[in-house]
Design a protein around this motif. Structure first.
Motif, PDB file in Angstrom:
ATOM      1  N   GLU A   1     -33.682 -32.208 -35.363  1.00 54.01           N
ATOM      2  CA  GLU A   1     -34.763 -31.618 -34.571  1.00 54.01           C
ATOM      3  C   GLU A   1     -34.243 -30.483 -33.702  1.00 54.01           C
ATOM      4  OE1 GLU A   1     -36.355 -34.895 -32.442  1.00 54.01           O
ATOM      5  OE2 GLU A   1     -37.605 -35.607 -34.112  1.00 54.01           O
ATOM      6  N   ARG A   2     -33.046 -30.650 -33.163  1.00 51.12           N
ATOM      7  CA  ARG A   2     -32.483 -29.587 -32.326  1.00 51.12           C
ATOM      8  C   ARG A   2     -32.109 -28.365 -33.155  1.00 51.12           C
ATOM      9  NH1 ARG A   2     -30.561 -27.771 -27.834  1.00 51.12           N
ATOM     10  NH2 ARG A   2     -28.558 -26.674 -27.738  1.00 51.12           N
ATOM     11  N   ARG A   3     -31.537 -28.581 -34.334  1.00 49.06           N
ATOM     12  CA  ARG A   3     -31.165 -27.446 -35.183  1.00 49.06           C
ATOM     13  C   ARG A   3     -32.372 -26.584 -35.523  1.00 49.06           C
ATOM     14  NH1 ARG A   3     -28.124 -31.378 -37.933  1.00 49.06           N
ATOM     15  NH2 ARG A   3     -29.595 -31.395 -39.693  1.00 49.06           N
ATOM     16  N   MET A   4     -33.503 -27.226 -35.740  1.00 51.44           N
ATOM     17  CA  MET A   4     -34.705 -26.500 -36.138  1.00 51.44           C
ATOM     18  C   MET A   4     -35.669 -26.290 -34.967  1.00 51.44           C
ATOM     19  SD  MET A   4     -34.035 -25.993 -39.251  1.00 51.44           S
ATOM     20  CE  MET A   4     -35.609 -25.330 -39.767  1.00 51.44           C
ATOM     21  N   GLY A   5     -35.199 -26.491 -33.730  1.00 52.44           N
ATOM     22  CA  GLY A   5     -36.115 -26.509 -32.590  1.00 52.44           C
ATOM     23  C   GLY A   5     -36.118 -25.266 -31.725  1.00 52.44           C
ATOM     24  N   ARG A   6     -35.499 -24.171 -32.179  1.00 51.01           N
ATOM     25  CA  ARG A   6     -35.412 -22.996 -31.315  1.00 51.01           C
ATOM     26  C   ARG A   6     -36.798 -22.454 -30.958  1.00 51.01           C
ATOM     27  NH1 ARG A   6     -35.729 -17.678 -31.375  1.00 51.01           N
ATOM     28  NH2 ARG A   6     -36.368 -17.694 -33.549  1.00 51.01           N
ATOM     29  N   VAL A   7     -37.668 -22.297 -31.942  1.00 47.91           N
ATOM     30  CA  VAL A   7     -38.994 -21.747 -31.671  1.00 47.91           C
ATOM     31  C   VAL A   7     -39.781 -22.678 -30.764  1.00 47.91           C
ATOM     32  CG1 VAL A   7     -41.171 -21.038 -32.732  1.00 47.91           C
ATOM     33  CG2 VAL A   7     -39.001 -20.486 -33.848  1.00 47.91           C
ATOM     34  N   ARG A   8     -39.716 -23.964 -31.063  1.00 51.57           N
ATOM     35  CA  ARG A   8     -40.436 -24.930 -30.215  1.00 51.57           C
ATOM     36  C   ARG A   8     -39.941 -24.855 -28.776  1.00 51.57           C
ATOM     37  NH1 ARG A   8     -38.977 -29.638 -28.313  1.00 51.57           N
ATOM     38  NH2 ARG A   8     -37.111 -29.673 -29.647  1.00 51.57           N
ATOM     39  N   GLU A   9     -38.633 -24.785 -28.573  1.00 47.32           N
ATOM     40  CA  GLU A   9     -38.094 -24.734 -27.214  1.00 47.32           C
ATOM     41  C   GLU A   9     -38.492 -23.456 -26.493  1.00 47.32           C
ATOM     42  OE1 GLU A   9     -33.933 -25.298 -27.515  1.00 47.32           O
ATOM     43  OE2 GLU A   9     -34.083 -27.384 -28.206  1.00 47.32           O
ATOM     44  N   ARG A  10     -38.517 -22.325 -27.223  1.00 47.72           N
ATOM     45  CA  ARG A  10     -38.903 -21.061 -26.570  1.00 47.72           C
ATOM     46  C   ARG A  10     -40.364 -21.108 -26.138  1.00 47.72           C
ATOM     47  NH1 ARG A  10     -34.248 -20.865 -27.205  1.00 47.72           N
ATOM     48  NH2 ARG A  10     -34.590 -21.883 -25.208  1.00 47.72           N
ATOM     49  N   MET A  11     -41.227 -21.669 -27.000  1.00 52.05           N
ATOM     50  CA  MET A  11     -42.642 -21.776 -26.638  1.00 52.05           C
ATOM     51  C   MET A  11     -42.826 -22.722 -25.453  1.00 52.05           C
ATOM     52  SD  MET A  11     -44.702 -21.797 -30.239  1.00 52.05           S
ATOM     53  CE  MET A  11     -44.881 -20.300 -31.198  1.00 52.05           C
ATOM     54  N   HIS A  12     -42.100 -23.821 -25.469  1.00 50.02           N
ATOM     55  CA  HIS A  12     -42.182 -24.777 -24.366  1.00 50.02           C
ATOM     56  C   HIS A  12     -41.682 -24.139 -23.077  1.00 50.02           C
ATOM     57  CE1 HIS A  12     -42.205 -28.631 -22.364  1.00 50.02           C
ATOM     58  NE2 HIS A  12     -40.926 -28.498 -22.054  1.00 50.02           N
ATOM     59  N   GLU A  13     -40.646 -23.355 -23.171  1.00 48.99           N
ATOM     60  CA  GLU A  13     -40.091 -22.684 -22.000  1.00 48.99           C
ATOM     61  C   GLU A  13     -41.112 -21.724 -21.370  1.00 48.99           C
ATOM     62  OE1 GLU A  13     -36.326 -19.726 -20.878  1.00 48.99           O
ATOM     63  OE2 GLU A  13     -36.623 -20.442 -22.926  1.00 48.99           O
ATOM     64  N   GLU A  14     -41.844 -21.009 -22.221  1.00 51.36           N
ATOM     65  CA  GLU A  14     -42.826 -20.058 -21.697  1.00 51.36           C
ATOM     66  C   GLU A  14     -43.969 -20.774 -20.992  1.00 51.36           C
ATOM     67  OE1 GLU A  14     -42.308 -16.859 -21.551  1.00 51.36           O
ATOM     68  OE2 GLU A  14     -40.384 -17.321 -22.507  1.00 51.36           O
ATOM     69  N   ILE A  15     -44.298 -21.990 -21.408  1.00 53.27           N
ATOM     70  CA  ILE A  15     -45.316 -22.769 -20.697  1.00 53.27           C
ATOM     71  C   ILE A  15     -44.798 -23.163 -19.320  1.00 53.27           C
ATOM     72  CG2 ILE A  15     -46.591 -24.945 -20.664  1.00 53.27           C
ATOM     73  CD1 ILE A  15     -46.749 -24.760 -23.720  1.00 53.27           C
ATOM     74  N   LEU A  16     -43.544 -23.638 -19.250  1.00 52.43           N
ATOM     75  CA  LEU A  16     -42.975 -24.070 -17.976  1.00 52.43           C
ATOM     76  C   LEU A  16     -42.796 -22.904 -17.019  1.00 52.43           C
ATOM     77  CD1 LEU A  16     -40.288 -26.638 -19.213  1.00 52.43           C
ATOM     78  CD2 LEU A  16     -42.629 -27.072 -18.430  1.00 52.43           C
TER      79      LEU A  16
END
Length: 804
Positions: free
Chosen positions: A536-551
């Protein structure tokens, strides 16, 4: 309904598995959950009629290739060994080579026998034509010619002497001259001293003899032709005797094969016809080299080109062609450069996958076949005709008209198995009328299987089998239990298990990696968890960036308080085979109008047809529930805020409806709740996909901002069985830090988001004034009245409003 923590995830008890490690389990020798596909494969392989080829359809990762290969190899032992095929020269039409069919394994013997025959042919011919017997017989024929020639000339010479004339032989030819009484050649002066009558007599005699000589000489070509014919016949008899025993030996070796024996007879006849060329000798240097090449070219015609060799085979062939281009499927004709020109012969014919699979099975990837120019058409043509016809791609396209080889077609008998996704199968069935005639059997592979005690135990054996095949460490019962829970998560259903075994195998291999790095043996549940998290972490860059923009507040998502006409909808995104949830703000605005609900996404061509359908359903719901007696005098707009890509699906229609009702009733909605679900025109909440990812997407936002215990998500009640949430979400629900609510109707969702009773309509279709639905109805009534007033003439409008 607020769901309990135990309802959010299926838990597999390791103790119920009944083993300590997978070393105690036997291998699973069949595909789990693929009974339907196995039945289709068994039927297709057993059906001997034309057209019963197989299309194996299903998602990638369900081991279609492996299961098909396993069944084909098992069935191959029940079939007879296929024949060998050789291309040989066609002596009557060399550009149309003939095909010879031989029993399995005999093709290589035949090719080697012909090679040995050609080598022995050289020695046998050389010995025969250099023998004393041949030389003596040829010398006799040549001597007969010379004697016949001398006899004719001597006869004329004798006749001339009897008449006082001699026949003279000179380098320039023959000539006649008168003789003196002493027998000497008369000089010209002496001849001229003779009287005129004598001279005329001698001249006439010489003319007669010259005519006789000319007649004799005219017989020379005839005698020479007869002599050459005799020599040619001698050569033919000698050659026939020289090769006869070689050919007869081969014919005895291939006695039952009529076609082979006929070809050997043609070889012998051609050798006899071309023995002069085979024995020709040139001078030293270039002429000798050219003569040697010509002789070698003649000898190549007597060899064989083995294109299908089943020597040493114990079962029918199972061929998988990974690159099914036109040439690699049906074969090709190669060329070689000779003196600046491209030439070819039957030795340069190369087999294709159809030749190698003849008598057995050919496995092809459907997408690859369809992507290669003319490969699909060539495959269909071959299956229809029941024979493989080799021609170049340029010939098939009609781009060349030069004479090339036209090999005799090879008779074909095989099963073709196409492997591909379902979409390709349905497209071919719909758009290609020949497809259903040639591929009558569909082997449909499942991606999920029912979860039960029996399948649980079989799944554990499948894990054990994969671990051994991949040379992994054994898995503990807890490790297998975690794999089973992950399989339920992949299936997105508590009552199902994913049988996309390639994905499971990847998980096992990665868990083994973590176990070895941590020094664990057997592999434990923690190692499986580590593998899942790492992926999940290897493929999670886009998800993390989107989550970061919400925070960071770049993407506006509220997780506390209340807002009117605004709600948190749950969406899911899929990138690179990984899906993740993302909350999205949906807003609505409403005012007086003609009853239209504007879908802004649709108006700007960002909304797909299913999304647009969901919005239109909202219009039907509003009109049927709140505006039965009055026109729906509403103008409203709906939009996904900060959405810059396409929007598709109807899973946000519940969120859109709640937002629309909120702005109409002017009642705020809770922002610490997020919602997903589809609605129908009767107000029932329908299930949606990606429910786990959607819940987890909003949970992560709430967790990082701080869980308050009031936050949660609202999902359709029909999605309860699909819940396989991550353990941290389950733990948060168990600790009352987060909530998952399941609703069946719009009214249930209204009460959760507003804290107000939804209200039930009476017999007249009216809702109580102190309910949410009553507020919506009152607001729509007011809008309808305002619209009515705006439709009146100005004087009537003033009177109706009491204005002076």
């Amino acid at each position: 309904m607020r769901l309990e923590a135990d309802a959010l995830r299926w838990h597999c008890d390791p103790e119920a598995l009944g083993f300590a490690t997978t070393d105690e389990l036997t291998d699973l020798d069949y595909a789990l959950g693929q009974e339907r596909a196995v039945e289709a494969l068994t039927f297709g392989l057993g059906m001997g009629r034309d057209g019963y080829n197989i299309y194996a359809l299903g998602a990638s990762g369900v081991h279609k290739h492996e299961l098909v290969q396993h069944h084909l190899e098992a069935d191959a032992h029940n079939r007879e060994l296929p024949s060998d095929f050789c291309y040989v020269n066609n002596f009557e039409e060399p550009h149309r080579p003939n095909i010879l069919k031989l029993p399995a394994g005999r093709g290589a013997d035949f090719k080697n026998d012909l090679d040995t025959f050609v080598d022995d042919l050289r020695d046998s011919l050389r010995a025969a034509f250099e023998s004393d017997e041949y030389r003596t017989r040829r010398q006799m024929i040549e001597r007969e010619f010379r004697e016949e020639q001398e006899k004719a000339v001597n006869e004329i010479e004798r006749e001339a002497r009897e008449n006082g004339i001699t026949l003279q032989r000179t380098p320039a030819g023959f000539g006649f001259a008168p003789l003196t009484e002493d027998g000497e050649v008369m000089s010209p002066d002496s001849f001229h001293q003779l009287d005129a009558d004598k001279q005329q007599e001698i001249q006439q005699e010489i003319e007669r003899l010259q005519h006789r000589l000319q007649e004799a000489l005219q017989q020379m070509p005839k005698w020479l032709k007869q002599t050459r014919e005799k020599i040619r016949q001698l050569n033919a008899d000698t050659a026939s005797q020289a090769v006869g025993h070689l050919v007869e030996a081969l014919k005895r070796r291939y006695d039952p094969l009529r076609a082979v024996q006929d070809h050997l007879d043609r070889i012998q006849a051609d050798i006899v016809d071309n023995v002069d060329a085979l024995l020709a000798r040139g001078d030293q240097g270039e002429m000798q080299a050219a003569q040697g090449e010509q002789t070698e070219a003649l000898l190549r015609r007597y060899r064989a080109n083995l294109i299908v060799d089943n020597r040493g085979r114990e079962a029918a062939p199972v061929v998988y062609e990974d690159e099914p281009s036109y040439d690699r499927l049906i074969g090709r004709i190669e060329h070689r450069a000779e003196m600046g020109a491209l030439t070819t012969d039957f030795h340069l014919i190369r087999e294709g996958a159809l030749h190698r699979a003849n008598g057995g099975y050919l496995v092809l990837d459907a997408r690859k076949v369809l992507s290669k120019p003319l490969a699909w058409e060539a495959l269909k043509r071959t299956l229809r005709a029941g024979e493989v016809r080799i021609e170049s791609l340029y010939q098939a396209l009609g781009l060349i008209s030069t004479v090339s080889l036209e090999p005799e077609p090879v008779p074909l008998s095989l099963k073709v198995v196409l492997i591909g996704e379902r979409l390709l199968y349905y497209l071919l069935s719909e758009l290609d009328p020949e497809f259903n005639e040639l591929f009558k059997v569909a082997a449909d592979f499942e991606e999920r299987t029912d979860r039960s005690d029996g399948t649980r135990d079989l799944y554990a054996r499948a894990v054990a089998t994969l671990a051994r095949r991949n040379e992994l460490a054994p898995f503990s019962a807890a490790g297998v239990a975690r794999v089973l829970e992950h399989a339920a998560r992949l299936a997105a259903d508590q009552d199902k298990l994913s049988i996309e075994m390639e994905t499971i195998a990847d998980t096992l291999r990665e868990a083994d990696f973590h176990a070895r790095r941590n020094g664990n043996n057997p592999v434990e549940a923690a190692d499986v968890d580590a593998a899942i998290r790492a992926r999940e972490r290897r493929m999670g860059r886009v998800r993390e960036r989107m989550h970061e923009e919400i925070l960071r507040g770049t993407v506006l998502i509220d997780s506390d308080g209340t807002r009117g006409g605004q709600i948190n909808a749950l969406t899911v995104m899929s990138l690179g085979g990984v899906s993740f949830g993302r909350p999205t703000r949906v807003t609505a605005r409403a005012g007086i109008g003609r009853g239209n609900v504007v879908d802004i996404e649709r108006e700007v061509a960002l909304g797909g047809p299913i999304h647009s359908k969901g919005v239109l359903i909202l219009h039907g719901y509003l009109a049927a529930r709140y505006a039965r007696e009055r026109p729906l005098s509403l103008s409203a707009s709906l939009v996904f805020e900060q959405s810059y890509g396409g929007v598709e699906g109807d899973s946000a229609s519940l969120a859109e409806l709640l937002t629309l009702l909120s702005t109409i009733a002017d009642v705020p909605l809770r922002q610490d709740l997020a919602v997903t679900g589809s609605v129908n025109q009767h107000g029932q909440v329908q299930p949606i996909g990606g429910v786990n990812e959607k819940i987890e997407g909003f949970f992560e936002v709430c967790k990082d901002r701080g869980l308050t215990g009031e936050q949660g998500v609202v999902i359709p009640d029909a999605n309860r069985k699909h819940l396989t949430l991550r353990q941290e979400v389950v733990d948060a629900v168990r600790a009352d830090s987060f909530a998952v609510h399941a609703v069946k109707t719009v009214d249930e969702a209204i009460e959760l988001f507003t804290g107000m009773p939804a209200g039930t309509e009476d017999a007249d279709g009216r809702f109580p004034a102190d309910t949410f639905n009553g507020a919506v109805q009152a607001s729509l009534d007011a809008l309808a009245e305002k619209r009515r007033q705006f439709g009146l003439p100005s004087e009537a409008r003033r009177n109706s409003t009491g204005e002076a």
